[in-house]
Design a protein around this motif. Sequence first.
Motif, PDB file in Angstrom:
ATOM      1  N   LYS A 390       0.906  -1.131  -0.105  1.00 59.51           N
ATOM      2  CA  LYS A 390       0.035   0.025   0.035  1.00 59.51           C
ATOM      3  C   LYS A 390       0.586   1.172   0.071  1.00 59.51           C
ATOM      4  O   LYS A 390       0.541   2.292  -0.585  1.00 59.51           O
ATOM      5  CB  LYS A 390      -0.967   0.045   1.128  1.00 59.51           C
ATOM      6  N   GLU A 391       1.958   1.266   0.741  1.00 61.31           N
ATOM      7  CA  GLU A 391       2.833   2.357   0.778  1.00 61.31           C
ATOM      8  C   GLU A 391       3.223   2.678  -0.465  1.00 61.31           C
ATOM      9  O   GLU A 391       3.812   3.852  -0.855  1.00 61.31           O
ATOM     10  CB  GLU A 391       3.900   2.262   1.936  1.00 61.31           C
ATOM     11  N   ILE A 392       3.646   1.649  -1.112  1.00 58.58           N
ATOM     12  CA  ILE A 392       4.399   1.801  -2.618  1.00 58.58           C
ATOM     13  C   ILE A 392       3.346   2.558  -3.399  1.00 58.58           C
ATOM     14  O   ILE A 392       3.467   3.216  -4.235  1.00 58.58           O
ATOM     15  CB  ILE A 392       4.926   0.448  -3.013  1.00 58.58           C
ATOM     16  N   LEU A 393       2.044   2.015  -3.553  1.00 57.42           N
ATOM     17  CA  LEU A 393       0.908   2.346  -4.345  1.00 57.42           C
ATOM     18  C   LEU A 393       0.883   3.814  -3.883  1.00 57.42           C
ATOM     19  O   LEU A 393       0.427   4.622  -5.225  1.00 57.42           O
ATOM     20  CB  LEU A 393      -0.295   1.544  -4.260  1.00 57.42           C
ATOM     21  N   VAL A 394       0.671   3.990  -2.747  1.00 54.82           N
ATOM     22  CA  VAL A 394       0.364   5.583  -2.412  1.00 54.82           C
ATOM     23  C   VAL A 394       1.580   6.665  -3.286  1.00 54.82           C
ATOM     24  O   VAL A 394       1.132   7.747  -3.592  1.00 54.82           O
ATOM     25  CB  VAL A 394       0.636   5.718  -0.853  1.00 54.82           C
ATOM     26  N   LYS A 395       2.714   6.186  -3.050  1.00 50.73           N
ATOM     27  CA  LYS A 395       3.796   6.892  -3.854  1.00 50.73           C
ATOM     28  C   LYS A 395       3.667   7.109  -5.322  1.00 50.73           C
ATOM     29  O   LYS A 395       4.175   7.894  -6.047  1.00 50.73           O
ATOM     30  CB  LYS A 395       5.232   6.243  -3.675  1.00 50.73           C
ATOM     31  N   SER A 396       2.844   5.996  -5.916  1.00 48.02           N
ATOM     32  CA  SER A 396       2.695   6.214  -7.420  1.00 48.02           C
ATOM     33  C   SER A 396       1.179   6.795  -7.739  1.00 48.02           C
ATOM     34  O   SER A 396       0.653   6.344  -8.836  1.00 48.02           O
ATOM     35  CB  SER A 396       2.939   5.023  -7.929  1.00 48.02           C
TER      36      SER A 396
END
Length: 415
Positions: A390-396
């Motif tokens: 989820k934290e990776i998705l937030v960045k993108s």
Amino acid sequence: MLTTALRLYGKNDLRLEQFELPEIKDDEILASVITDSICFSTWKEVNQGADHKKVPNDIATNPIIVGHEFSGNIVQVGKAWQHKFKVGSKYIIQANLQLPSLACPGYSFPYIGGESTYVVIPKEVLMQDCLLAYNGDSYFEASMIEPLSCVIGAFNANYHLVEGTYNHKMGIKEGGNLIILGGMGPMGMLAIDLALHGPIKPKRLIVTGRSDERVEYCKKHYPAENGVDVFYVNVSDVDDHKHYLMDLVNNEGYDDIFIFVPDKELVNLSSNILATDGCVNFFAGPQDSKFEASINFYDIHYAFTHYVGTSGGNTQDMREGIALIEDKKIQVNKIITHVLGLDSAAYVTINQPQIAGGKKLIYSQKRLPLIDLGKLLSEPAPDTFQQQLKEILVKSGGLWSKEAENYILDHAPNI
């Protein structure tokens, strides 16, 4: 080589099994599968079983591997192809081999299909020049090239008359009015992206759907650009579709119409909003072999209107798709809404119509539950693994990415 694969034995009879692949012959290639995107055509295939025109009659005793939108790495190359293909290189498959038998990977063969860990690429694929090199950044983008090639093929198949002649100029009309009916699903969004960023651009692009949520999603991710005016229409809110859609183009009519839902009313509507020399492309594939709809033959005679249909793309369409992806002109991550592992593929494939959203992306080497990316972003993550994703998705910005893919490949358990 052991493979784990989802095999079709009959109507809605999918079985995840491990078995030994045969040693490759001199005219074959052994390859891994990293990603496979689930196509709605696979749901039709599974639903019809041996009744499907591309599926062999004997699958009850000789099952086939499903999935045809896949990519991975070449593991071993037979002697006959070592001049062209190298171990370790990435590949994609053009599944539409265009053979007289209609045989295709993911439909017809026992040892090749995207919902597997390893496959034997047969001579039929290689002789048809349907194994293509891919040098893009990610595997998920490669898995989207096959569906993109279907849209490219449809755009290439449309045609218009060269003024004053009966000669045809292939492709959509440059600077014309283009409408995509029922075009807010994943394939429709690829068509939107192509209309905005492809080599030939319309003057106006109109896209219809039946969901305010999808309208807002398309507005956000596919705004007007490159000189193309864009209108998204929820036709559920429109009483008179014909007059509303004609008003959007100042009653000029539509030069190119793409129908993305197999609906008789949409066929009839398209016939009534065509411009002179307009072209309708029936893109959607109906299951009913008796599907019929009424069209205006008066306009065919006096207004030179015409109708085409396409099923899949060809190798040249695939190459155009590779170039668009590698050059970053098309952003296919916008259509991915779910990811999953091979262990979840049977359920998702069979129940695809009931699972809302866009493309469902399988990581074929991995064990992973179906993850709804939108839900993951809006709700608490169920575990540490998904929290980090989820934290990776937030960045993108909520879109799938190479970083997200690498996280899955590095941290998800193997099947």
